[in-house]
Design a protein around this motif. Structure first.
Motif, PDB file in Angstrom:
ATOM      1  N   VAL A   1     -12.481  -2.553   4.600  1.00 33.33           N
ATOM      2  CA  VAL A   1     -11.975  -1.821   3.717  1.00 33.33           C
ATOM      3  C   VAL A   1     -12.982  -0.994   3.008  1.00 33.33           C
ATOM      4  O   VAL A   1     -13.868  -1.746   2.249  1.00 33.33           O
TER       5      VAL A   1
ATOM      6  N   THR B   1     -10.770   0.161   7.778  1.00 33.41           N
ATOM      7  CA  THR B   1      -9.940   1.105   6.914  1.00 33.41           C
ATOM      8  C   THR B   1     -10.729   2.001   5.786  1.00 33.41           C
ATOM      9  O   THR B   1     -11.257   1.394   5.047  1.00 33.41           O
TER      10      THR B   1
ATOM     11  N   CYS C   1      -5.676   1.568  -3.829  1.00 29.33           N
ATOM     12  CA  CYS C   1      -4.756   1.360  -2.844  1.00 29.33           C
ATOM     13  C   CYS C   1      -3.340   1.548  -3.316  1.00 29.33           C
ATOM     14  O   CYS C   1      -2.919   0.798  -3.974  1.00 29.33           O
TER      15      CYS C   1
ATOM     16  N   LYS D   1       0.119  -2.196   5.840  1.00 30.21           N
ATOM     17  CA  LYS D   1      -0.700  -1.621   6.611  1.00 30.21           C
ATOM     18  C   LYS D   1      -2.025  -2.158   6.725  1.00 30.21           C
ATOM     19  O   LYS D   1      -2.874  -2.054   7.942  1.00 30.21           O
ATOM     20  N   ILE D   2      -2.650  -2.808   5.602  1.00 29.77           N
ATOM     21  CA  ILE D   2      -3.873  -3.114   5.531  1.00 29.77           C
ATOM     22  C   ILE D   2      -4.047  -4.539   5.268  1.00 29.77           C
ATOM     23  O   ILE D   2      -5.378  -5.088   5.433  1.00 29.77           O
TER      24      ILE D   2
ATOM     25  N   LEU E   1      -3.696   7.858   7.459  1.00 30.74           N
ATOM     26  CA  LEU E   1      -2.864   7.133   6.505  1.00 30.74           C
ATOM     27  C   LEU E   1      -2.839   8.094   5.271  1.00 30.74           C
ATOM     28  O   LEU E   1      -3.596   8.649   5.028  1.00 30.74           O
TER      29      LEU E   1
ATOM     30  N   GLN F   1      -7.338   4.535   9.637  1.00 35.31           N
ATOM     31  CA  GLN F   1      -7.715   2.859  10.491  1.00 35.31           C
ATOM     32  C   GLN F   1      -8.249   3.461  11.613  1.00 35.31           C
ATOM     33  O   GLN F   1      -7.994   4.065  12.353  1.00 35.31           O
TER      34      GLN F   1
ATOM     35  N   THR G   1      -6.933  -6.774   7.027  1.00 33.58           N
ATOM     36  CA  THR G   1      -7.776  -5.758   7.564  1.00 33.58           C
ATOM     37  C   THR G   1      -9.287  -6.275   7.480  1.00 33.58           C
ATOM     38  O   THR G   1      -9.624  -7.313   6.550  1.00 33.58           O
TER      39      THR G   1
END
Length: 268
Positions: free
Chosen positions: A189, A168, A175, A182-183, A144, A158, A186
């Motif tokens: 993190v 992630t 962020c 994309k996250i 990423l 990731q 998730t």
């Protein structure tokens, strides 16, 4: 066993704990993520019960000294063990091209000829770019681009865990909005949290491209993150950091919050 072995949790100029870096373990295979700011990384690896001879994969997020300097001690130890036939196989390093060039030049300028030759023969660089995919310690990994606001190249990644959950790593900057899709949702993190909201006038986290605990918690709540790891913090109140950071995060974030100390273990 799938777990994070926390080597360090502090920011760039921390004195009372080690700089943020960790080992990700997948059933006896290890990925070293960043290396902190010095030789202490060797001690930290040993203290969490990992033999450096078993580390064959390393990820370096960016070139800042508190993330990169320890790599030279790791490489020196790998070369030493290789010379004694105590390190089998190759060492894979996943990093940006500029990090590779810094490392290669430093090794060439400072390592003995013997160890430089071992380095050249046994260290494999993988020059990472956004969206590239690799298989690392048995996991599918996607690179990423973290889109730093300062003039800096920085990458995270990731990984899909054995359970199918997504882990992630977001380096040491807030962020970016470009990563939200994309996250979102998730499972895990890892995010920097420079200081508490009440300390922002003292430490000016936004001027240093960092976040308060509140900043992170609110953002991760909106993205429906399930498990949030907060680190890369100031070291002004380590005795109470876990309690204070967790309390502030819980005010704004509904999921699980982890504020580890150096050498802690997080089961994934």
């Amino acid at each position: 066993m799938e777990r994070i072995l926390v080597l360090g949790t502090g920011d760039a100029i921390t004195l009372n704990c080690f700089n943020t870096c960790f080992v990700l373990e997948n059933n006896g295979k290890y990925l070293l993520v960043d290396t902190g700011g010095g030789s202490q990384v060797i001690n930290q690896i040993q203290k969490v019960g990992v033999d450096i001879s078993d580390i064959h994969d390393m990820f370096v997020s960016h070139k800042h000294i508190d993330h990169l300097l320890g790599i030279f001690y790791v490489l020196r130890m790998v070369c030493y063990k290789k010379s004694k036939q105590e390190y089998m196989g190759k060492l894979n390093i996943y990093c940006a091209k500029e990090v590779k060039e810094i490392v290669e030049k430093f090794v060439l300028d400072t390592f003995s000829k013997k160890y430089d030759e071992i380095f050249q023969e046994n260290v494999i660089f993988h020059e990472i770019e956004n969206e590239q995919e690799y298989s690392v310690i048995g996991y599918p990994m996607k690179i990423l681009d973290l889109y730093p606001k300062e003039d800096l190249i920085q990458y995270g990644f990731q990984i899909k865990l054995n359970s199918g959950k997504i882990f992630t790593f977001l380096g040491d900057i807030p962020c970016s909005e470009k990563l939200y899709d994309k996250i979102r949702n998730t499972d895990w993190v890892c995010h920097e949290a420079f200081c508490q909201e009440t300390e922002k006038e003292i430490y000016n986290p936004h001027q240093h491209y960092h976040s308060t605990v509140k900043d992170v918690a609110e953002n991760m709540r909106s993205l429906e993150i399930k498990n949030l790891i907060l680190w890369h913090t100031r070291d002004n109140n380590l005795a109470n950091r876990k309690e204070l950071y967790t309390q502030e995060a819980k005010e704004y974030f509904a999921g699980n919050v982890y504020v580890p100390d150096d050498l802690e273990e997080i089961i994934l």
